[in-house]
Design an enzyme around this catalytic site. Structure first.
Site, PDB file in Angstrom:
ATOM      1  N   VAL A 182      -1.714   5.431  -6.513  1.00 38.52           N
ATOM      2  CA  VAL A 182      -0.332   5.696  -5.791  1.00 38.52           C
ATOM      3  C   VAL A 182       0.704   5.802  -6.714  1.00 38.52           C
ATOM      4  O   VAL A 182       1.724   6.612  -6.759  1.00 38.52           O
ATOM      5  CB  VAL A 182      -0.164   4.553  -4.976  1.00 38.52           C
ATOM      6  CG1 VAL A 182       1.424   4.733  -4.226  1.00 38.52           C
ATOM      7  CG2 VAL A 182      -1.144   4.442  -3.819  1.00 38.52           C
ATOM      8  N   GLY A 208      -7.104  -1.047 -16.139  1.00 38.26           N
ATOM      9  CA  GLY A 208      -7.122  -0.436 -14.994  1.00 38.26           C
ATOM     10  C   GLY A 208      -6.189   0.626 -14.570  1.00 38.26           C
ATOM     11  O   GLY A 208      -6.051   1.034 -13.542  1.00 38.26           O
ATOM     12  N   ASP A 260       2.830   0.907   0.877  1.00 37.17           N
ATOM     13  CA  ASP A 260       2.195   0.445   2.176  1.00 37.17           C
ATOM     14  C   ASP A 260       2.851  -0.640   2.799  1.00 37.17           C
ATOM     15  O   ASP A 260       1.924  -1.423   3.645  1.00 37.17           O
ATOM     16  CB  ASP A 260       0.832   0.122   1.723  1.00 37.17           C
ATOM     17  CG  ASP A 260      -0.092   0.409   2.694  1.00 37.17           C
ATOM     18  OD1 ASP A 260       0.131   1.079   3.643  1.00 37.17           O
ATOM     19  OD2 ASP A 260      -1.396  -0.145   2.661  1.00 37.17           O
TER      20      ASP A 260
END
Length: 255
Positions: free
Chosen positions: A33, A56, A118
């Site tokens: 995202v 990550g 979100d």
């Protein structure tokens, strides 16, 4: 009174083109995202500061860091990161809801516009699905209800557009800049707008795409008498006053 006005339909968003060129935007998070958010910001010429542990990182985000397209800090967010008065916007895209809410509250205290990925209630603005063709940008927003649906609607709209519309709009933009140089005064504003509208309505999409700089210079000679020659008349170099507008219309270009 007999007049009819649009009915109010609440629940929408005020859709704006936010100019963030050369302004500082803070992004927290380095996943997929965040990669999309960073691309949107860089396309808008923003100065992006990214905060995220290196472990990550999304491959695209890692590429932006490697290419020094963003200012990168290899760590987690700290409240002091919001002390920079140059920050105009904060975007978070992390997996820790509680941490995101903390950032949201801090942004509210400092009156910084924020988007918490979100979490619609913790967003001052939403990202829609955007179609881009040169200077043309079309955004579809579902006001946080269904991002995937926005993507589907955007693709359908894009499929109906002429393939060269971006090029035509770029040429119209160049003509507008030339016109402002020819008629720079504020008092010329209404006439400039009206004349440009007539050009967009009278000339076809193909005409606008084929328009060259010499055509623009020739066309601008018709501004003073407030007339619109055809593309063919401009190419032939016919002078204002030797032609009349016949009322016919080509492709409509709304800028």
């Amino acid at each position: 009174m007999g007049e009819k006005f649009p009915e109010i339909e609440g629940g929408g968003s005020l859709i704006l083109a936010w100019q963030v060129r050369n302004k500082k935007v803070l992004v927290v998070g380095g996943g997929e995202v965040a990669a999309g958010r960073i691309l949107n910001l860089l396309n808008a010429d923003a100065k992006v500061t990214l905060i995220s542990p290196r472990d990550g990182l999304n491959p695209e985000v890692a590429h932006r860091i490697e290419q020094k397209q963003v200012e990168y800090h290899d760590r987690k967010f700290l409240p002091s990161d919001l002390d920079d008065p140059a920050i105009v916007m904060v975007l978070t895209a992390i997996d820790e809801p509680d941490d995101s809410t903390v950032i949201w509250k801090l942004c509210k205290e400092k009156r910084i516009a924020a988007n918490i990925a979100d979490v619609p209630p913790e967003c001052d603005f939403y990202f829609g699905s955007v179609h881009r063709d040169g200077p043309l940008q079309i955004m579809v927003s579902t006001n946080g209800n269904g991002p995937k649906m926005a993507n589907i609607v955007r693709r359908r709209i894009a499929a109906t557009l002429p393939p060269n519309i971006g090029e035509a709009i770029a040429k119209v933009g160049a003509l507008r800049r030339k016109l402002r140089a020819v008629a720079p005064g504020n008092e010329q504003g209404p006439k400039r707008m009206q004349w440009m509208s007539k050009v967009c309505v009278t000339w076809s999409l193909e005409d606008l795409c084929d328009m060259e700089e010499r055509d623009m210079d020739e066309l601008l000679q018709s501004y003073a008498p407030n007339q619109i020659p055809t593309f063919e008349q401009v190419r032939l170099g016919e002078q204002p006053g030797s032609w009349e507008f016949d009322g016919s219309f080509g492709w409509a270009c709304v800028i």
